[in-house]
Design a protein around this motif. Structure first.
Motif, PDB file in Angstrom:
ATOM      1  N   LYS A   1       0.840  -1.194   0.000  1.00 44.79           N
ATOM      2  CA  LYS A   1       0.000   0.000   0.000  1.00 44.79           C
ATOM      3  C   LYS A   1       0.877   1.247   0.000  1.00 44.79           C
ATOM      4  O   LYS A   1       1.793   1.385   0.805  1.00 44.79           O
ATOM      5  N   GLY A   2       0.588   2.133  -0.942  1.00 46.79           N
ATOM      6  CA  GLY A   2       1.340   3.380  -1.040  1.00 46.79           C
ATOM      7  C   GLY A   2       2.618   3.272  -1.842  1.00 46.79           C
ATOM      8  O   GLY A   2       3.396   4.221  -1.900  1.00 46.79           O
ATOM      9  N   ALA A   3       2.881   2.086  -2.460  1.00 41.84           N
ATOM     10  CA  ALA A   3       4.115   1.913  -3.216  1.00 41.84           C
ATOM     11  C   ALA A   3       4.103   2.701  -4.518  1.00 41.84           C
ATOM     12  O   ALA A   3       5.153   2.962  -5.090  1.00 41.84           O
ATOM     13  N   SER A   4       2.922   3.065  -5.016  1.00 46.07           N
ATOM     14  CA  SER A   4       2.846   3.788  -6.289  1.00 46.07           C
ATOM     15  C   SER A   4       3.116   5.281  -6.133  1.00 46.07           C
ATOM     16  O   SER A   4       3.174   5.995  -7.124  1.00 46.07           O
ATOM     17  N   LYS A   5       3.240   5.744  -4.906  1.00 49.22           N
ATOM     18  CA  LYS A   5       3.489   7.170  -4.702  1.00 49.22           C
ATOM     19  C   LYS A   5       4.903   7.521  -5.145  1.00 49.22           C
ATOM     20  O   LYS A   5       5.845   6.765  -4.915  1.00 49.22           O
ATOM     21  N   PRO A   6       5.096   8.674  -5.794  1.00 44.88           N
ATOM     22  CA  PRO A   6       6.448   9.061  -6.206  1.00 44.88           C
ATOM     23  C   PRO A   6       7.330   9.327  -4.996  1.00 44.88           C
ATOM     24  O   PRO A   6       6.850   9.799  -3.959  1.00 44.88           O
ATOM     25  N   PRO A   7       8.605   8.998  -5.084  1.00 40.86           N
ATOM     26  CA  PRO A   7       9.500   9.215  -3.939  1.00 40.86           C
ATOM     27  C   PRO A   7       9.662  10.698  -3.623  1.00 40.86           C
ATOM     28  O   PRO A   7       9.671  11.548  -4.524  1.00 40.86           O
ATOM     29  N   THR A   8       9.781  10.999  -2.365  1.00 41.32           N
ATOM     30  CA  THR A   8       9.959  12.387  -1.933  1.00 41.32           C
ATOM     31  C   THR A   8      11.430  12.764  -2.054  1.00 41.32           C
ATOM     32  O   THR A   8      12.298  12.032  -1.548  1.00 41.32           O
ATOM     33  N   PRO A   9      11.747  13.879  -2.711  1.00 39.12           N
ATOM     34  CA  PRO A   9      13.159  14.283  -2.827  1.00 39.12           C
ATOM     35  C   PRO A   9      13.784  14.517  -1.464  1.00 39.12           C
ATOM     36  O   PRO A   9      13.121  14.940  -0.517  1.00 39.12           O
ATOM     37  N   ALA A  10      15.070  14.224  -1.377  1.00 34.18           N
ATOM     38  CA  ALA A  10      15.781  14.397  -0.118  1.00 34.18           C
ATOM     39  C   ALA A  10      15.879  15.874   0.238  1.00 34.18           C
ATOM     40  O   ALA A  10      16.055  16.746  -0.632  1.00 34.18           O
TER      41      ALA A  10
END
Length: 209
Positions: free
Chosen positions: A51-60
């Motif tokens: 669940k939630g794996a399709s969300k784009p990664p948040t930039p560091a």
């Protein structure tokens, strides 16, 4: 083991049925599941979608020690041990840096902030226009590959295409260098050219850069 697991499932409220059994030493009743366990299991693990794996990664988040104009020391890659000037953080979280190229031969490129050491030295970059440099700027152009069977002689005789820098990128690099060079004195140029290295008994975590 089977009796223990069935009793545990019954205690947890699973879908089970209590059946009477014969025999003086069998306890009189037994709890059995209504749905039997499968007798076949796949050889390969079935991937479960998280669940939630399709969300784009948040930039560091940019480290507090890195600011526009800071001089950084690269710790990995082709130019490891060299000093560069930080220009800005890209939407992907990577850092946009340059040598500049006219000083130490390092072009405008992207680096991960996990592999740099931030120093207290800064350079004035107020005249540098970095608005056109985004993540898409550094992508390689896609070339359609033709699927053709080649003989071994043709395969080894074929020359690989050379990755030549386009005139546009050369002009962009020159524009960045021209904006930075007036802000660098002779001492700063020598500092940017020098390669960073550690000698014996030197601990980087005890140093002040």
């Amino acid at each position: 083991w089977l009796r223990t697991s069935i009793a545990t499932a019954a205690a947890m409220g699973a879908d089970t049925t209590t059946k009477k059994i014969g025999g003086a030493k069998n306890g009189g009743t037994r709890v059995v599941p209504n749905k039997k366990a499968p007798g076949y299991y796949p050889a390969d693990d079935v991937k479960v979608k998280v669940k939630g794996a399709s969300k784009p990664p948040t930039p560091a988040k940019l480290r507090s020690s890195i600011k526009p104009g800071s001089v950084l020391i690269l710790l990995a890659g082709r130019f490891r041990g060299r000093r560069v000037v930080f220009l800005k953080q890209l939407p992907s979280g990577l850092l946009l840096v340059t040598g500049p190229y006219a000083v130490n031969g390092i072009p405008v490129r992207r680096v991960n902030q996990a592999y740099v050491i931030a120093t207290s030295t800064t350079v004035d970059i107020s005249k540098v226009d970095v608005s056109k440099f985004e993540d898409g700027y550094f992508g390689k152009p896609k070339v359609a590959k033709k699927k053709q069977k080649k003989s071994s002689d043709e395969f080894f005789a074929e020359e690989q295409p050379k990755n030549e820098l386009s005139a546009e990128r050369k002009a962009d690099q020159e524009a960045v260098d021209n904006a930075l060079m007036p802000k660098l004195d002779d001492m700063m140029k020598k500092y940017l050219k020098a390669r960073f290295s550690l000698s014996k008994n030197q601990a980087p975590h005890n140093m002040k850069f």
